[in-house]
Design an enzyme around this catalytic site. Structure first.
Site, PDB file in Angstrom:
ATOM      1  N   TYR A  33       0.834  -1.197   0.000  1.00 45.72           N
ATOM      2  CA  TYR A  33       0.000   0.000   0.000  1.00 45.72           C
ATOM      3  C   TYR A  33       0.870   1.249   0.000  1.00 45.72           C
ATOM      4  O   TYR A  33       2.076   1.187   0.274  1.00 45.72           O
ATOM      5  CB  TYR A  33      -0.966  -0.005   1.190  1.00 45.72           C
ATOM      6  CG  TYR A  33      -0.320   0.282   2.532  1.00 45.72           C
ATOM      7  CD1 TYR A  33       0.517  -0.640   3.142  1.00 45.72           C
ATOM      8  CD2 TYR A  33      -0.523   1.501   3.175  1.00 45.72           C
ATOM      9  CE1 TYR A  33       1.116  -0.365   4.364  1.00 45.72           C
ATOM     10  CE2 TYR A  33       0.060   1.778   4.399  1.00 45.72           C
ATOM     11  CZ  TYR A  33       0.884   0.834   4.991  1.00 45.72           C
ATOM     12  OH  TYR A  33       1.484   1.109   6.189  1.00 45.72           O
ATOM     13  N   ARG A  52       8.151   4.242  -4.854  1.00 45.45           N
ATOM     14  CA  ARG A  52       8.204   3.210  -3.792  1.00 45.45           C
ATOM     15  C   ARG A  52       7.221   2.081  -4.091  1.00 45.45           C
ATOM     16  O   ARG A  52       7.526   0.910  -3.860  1.00 45.45           O
ATOM     17  CB  ARG A  52       7.926   3.851  -2.434  1.00 45.45           C
ATOM     18  CG  ARG A  52       8.131   2.887  -1.276  1.00 45.45           C
ATOM     19  CD  ARG A  52       8.096   3.598   0.070  1.00 45.45           C
ATOM     20  NE  ARG A  52       6.810   4.212   0.327  1.00 45.45           N
ATOM     21  CZ  ARG A  52       6.558   5.000   1.385  1.00 45.45           C
ATOM     22  NH1 ARG A  52       7.524   5.262   2.261  1.00 45.45           N
ATOM     23  NH2 ARG A  52       5.363   5.516   1.563  1.00 45.45           N
ATOM     24  N   ARG A 100      -7.530 -20.427  -2.135  1.00 45.66           N
ATOM     25  CA  ARG A 100      -6.453 -20.253  -1.161  1.00 45.66           C
ATOM     26  C   ARG A 100      -5.353 -21.309  -1.317  1.00 45.66           C
ATOM     27  O   ARG A 100      -5.611 -22.502  -1.197  1.00 45.66           O
ATOM     28  CB  ARG A 100      -7.034 -20.309   0.263  1.00 45.66           C
ATOM     29  CG  ARG A 100      -6.066 -19.801   1.314  1.00 45.66           C
ATOM     30  CD  ARG A 100      -6.729 -19.797   2.682  1.00 45.66           C
ATOM     31  NE  ARG A 100      -5.851 -19.169   3.655  1.00 45.66           N
ATOM     32  CZ  ARG A 100      -4.767 -19.745   4.161  1.00 45.66           C
ATOM     33  NH1 ARG A 100      -4.440 -20.973   3.786  1.00 45.66           N
ATOM     34  NH2 ARG A 100      -4.016 -19.101   5.038  1.00 45.66           N
ATOM     35  N   HIS A 102      -0.779 -21.118  -0.927  1.00 49.01           N
ATOM     36  CA  HIS A 102       0.270 -20.123  -0.690  1.00 49.01           C
ATOM     37  C   HIS A 102       1.001 -19.646  -1.947  1.00 49.01           C
ATOM     38  O   HIS A 102       1.237 -18.459  -2.116  1.00 49.01           O
ATOM     39  CB  HIS A 102       1.285 -20.657   0.325  1.00 49.01           C
ATOM     40  CG  HIS A 102       0.748 -20.729   1.714  1.00 49.01           C
ATOM     41  ND1 HIS A 102      -0.232 -21.628   2.083  1.00 49.01           N
ATOM     42  CD2 HIS A 102       1.039 -20.028   2.819  1.00 49.01           C
ATOM     43  CE1 HIS A 102      -0.522 -21.465   3.361  1.00 49.01           C
ATOM     44  NE2 HIS A 102       0.248 -20.490   3.841  1.00 49.01           N
ATOM     45  N   LYS A 148       6.492  -1.801   1.930  1.00 50.49           N
ATOM     46  CA  LYS A 148       5.302  -1.245   2.591  1.00 50.49           C
ATOM     47  C   LYS A 148       4.139  -2.220   2.387  1.00 50.49           C
ATOM     48  O   LYS A 148       3.216  -1.965   1.605  1.00 50.49           O
ATOM     49  CB  LYS A 148       4.994   0.150   2.016  1.00 50.49           C
ATOM     50  CG  LYS A 148       4.065   0.981   2.903  1.00 50.49           C
ATOM     51  CD  LYS A 148       4.115   2.430   2.501  1.00 50.49           C
ATOM     52  CE  LYS A 148       3.049   3.280   3.161  1.00 50.49           C
ATOM     53  NZ  LYS A 148       3.137   3.418   4.608  1.00 50.49           N
ATOM     54  N   GLU A 185      12.811   2.675  13.920  1.00 47.39           N
ATOM     55  CA  GLU A 185      11.847   3.690  13.465  1.00 47.39           C
ATOM     56  C   GLU A 185      10.618   3.589  14.356  1.00 47.39           C
ATOM     57  O   GLU A 185      10.593   2.804  15.317  1.00 47.39           O
ATOM     58  CB  GLU A 185      11.491   3.472  11.989  1.00 47.39           C
ATOM     59  CG  GLU A 185      10.866   2.123  11.709  1.00 47.39           C
ATOM     60  CD  GLU A 185      10.522   1.903  10.243  1.00 47.39           C
ATOM     61  OE1 GLU A 185      10.322   2.877   9.512  1.00 47.39           O
ATOM     62  OE2 GLU A 185      10.439   0.726   9.849  1.00 47.39           O
ATOM     63  N   LEU A 210      11.351   1.437   6.832  1.00 51.19           N
ATOM     64  CA  LEU A 210      10.683   1.845   5.603  1.00 51.19           C
ATOM     65  C   LEU A 210      11.382   3.106   5.088  1.00 51.19           C
ATOM     66  O   LEU A 210      11.610   4.036   5.877  1.00 51.19           O
ATOM     67  CB  LEU A 210       9.212   2.158   5.886  1.00 51.19           C
ATOM     68  CG  LEU A 210       8.413   2.457   4.623  1.00 51.19           C
ATOM     69  CD1 LEU A 210       8.083   1.167   3.886  1.00 51.19           C
ATOM     70  CD2 LEU A 210       7.140   3.216   4.944  1.00 51.19           C
TER      71      LEU A 210
HETATM   72  N1  PLP Z   1       7.943   3.837   8.874  1.00 53.27           N
HETATM   73  C1  PLP Z   1       6.855   3.053   8.918  1.00 53.27           C
HETATM   74  C2  PLP Z   1       6.952   1.717   9.559  1.00 53.27           C
HETATM   75  C3  PLP Z   1       5.637   3.483   8.373  1.00 53.27           C
HETATM   76  O1  PLP Z   1       4.560   2.681   8.415  1.00 53.27           O
HETATM   77  C4  PLP Z   1       5.576   4.782   7.813  1.00 53.27           C
HETATM   78  C5  PLP Z   1       4.331   5.289   7.237  1.00 53.27           C
HETATM   79  O2  PLP Z   1       3.304   4.660   7.274  1.00 53.27           O
HETATM   80  C6  PLP Z   1       6.734   5.570   7.807  1.00 53.27           C
HETATM   81  C7  PLP Z   1       7.903   5.065   8.335  1.00 53.27           C
HETATM   82  C8  PLP Z   1       6.726   6.943   7.206  1.00 53.27           C
HETATM   83  O3  PLP Z   1       6.695   6.833   5.814  1.00 53.27           O
HETATM   84  P1  PLP Z   1       6.157   8.016   4.912  1.00 53.27           P
HETATM   85  O4  PLP Z   1       7.004   9.210   5.217  1.00 53.27           O
HETATM   86  O5  PLP Z   1       6.356   7.534   3.514  1.00 53.27           O
HETATM   87  O6  PLP Z   1       4.726   8.217   5.274  1.00 53.27           O
END
Ligand code: PLP
Length: 293
Positions: A33, A52, A100, A102, A148, A185, A210
């Protein structure tokens, strides 16, 4: 106006939107997403979000998603239908719906969902002035945090714990070399500390975090403003002793952290570096979108 959705070619109110129970996003979190901010009807950092998404799709071998021009057209149509001027565009792509099993099913088309919801970005401005609280928690996520994906259960549990503790965010902590506890993070944000020399320190882009779009924009702006950036992991101990901590994300472009676990951060108020970055980042938001709060 209620929030609106697009699902595989159909637009409509979000309450009427749905996908198959056999969708692999639902069954396996076999999906990616993006969340894109729009302010004053204009997307912020659209190209970076699309980059991304494409990178994630290639990493997961998901093919058959409309091209960038088609996605942008769908996104514009959806936002126009929503009639919101400020909001969040959510894009989700799953591998598709199939019996379903995998392994990747042959010959299925991906599921494409977009939604547009209202979001009040102005609420972040008083938070920027006051700062927010965070708690630290073990990072229980998988080894590809750079993708993501909708497999967000560890983040869901961590953010729920933060919420129950009256905090805005949970900071993930993982064992680094020599067993040192490193801050990776936040549950849905990237994390930064300011060191004693006024430099911004943040975890480097790797499979442990991320690659945030707000992170990329902020670091670019900071460097352009001659603020030194050091991309290296930092420990929880360093974070506790830092004069300033802050976070960034699409939904919270920049917020200072003034309390970590049970202790104040620095002077328990947003520090000079966070405040300056706040001004610079919001100026960029206004420049890109023409937004006025
Ligand atoms: N890190 C994680 C784990 C996230 O889920 C998000 C955003 O959802 C971010 C960092 C920040 O990313 P962005 O600046 O692209 O929103």
């Amino acid at each position: 106006m209620p929030a609106v959705a697009y699902v595989n070619g159909r637009y409509g109110p979000i309450e009427n939107a749905g996908v198959s129970v056999e969708d692999r996003g639902f069954q396996f979190a076999d999906s990616l997403y993006e969340v894109v901010a729009f302010l004053n009807g204009r997307f912020l950092d659209w190209d970076k979000h699309l980059w991304r998404l494409r990178r994630g799709l290639a990493s997961l071998f998901i093919e058959g998603v409309p091209g960038e021009a088609a996605l942008l057209q769908i996104a514009h149509r959806l936002v126009a239908r929503s009639r919101y001027s400020d909001g969040l565009l959510y894009i989700q792509v799953s591998r598709g719906a199939a019996k379903r099993d995998h392994g990747f099913p042959a010959g299925i088309a991906p599921t494409l969902v977009l939604t547009a919801r209202r979001f009040d970005f102005a609420q972040r401005l008083p938070q920027l002035e006051k700062g927010v609280a965070a708690i630290s928690l073990p990072d229980q996520r998988w080894a590809r945090c750079d993708l993501k994906t909708t497999g967000l259960l560890p983040a869901v549990l961590a953010k729920q714990e933060a919420q129950a503790a009256g905090a805005f965010e949970a900071l993930f902590v993982r064992d680094g070399p020599d067993g040192r506890k490193e801050v990776t993070e936040g549950g849905s944000t990237n994390m930064y500390m300011v060191d004693g020399r006024g430099r911004i320190v943040t975890h480097p882009v790797s499979a442990r975090i991320l690659p945030g779009i707000a992170r990329d924009t902020l670091l670019g702006l900071a460097r352009a403003a001659q603020i030194e950036v050091v991309e290296r992991p930092f420990t929880l101990e360093e974070a506790r002793a830092a004069p300033e901590l802050f976070l960034t994300s699409t939904t919270a472009p920049i917020l200072p952290i003034v309390r970590l676990d049970d202790a104040p951060v620095g002077a328990a108020a947003p520090g000079p570096v966070s405040r300056r970055l706040g001004e610079i980042l919001w100026a960029e938001v206004r420049r890109q979108t023409g937004w006025r709060s």
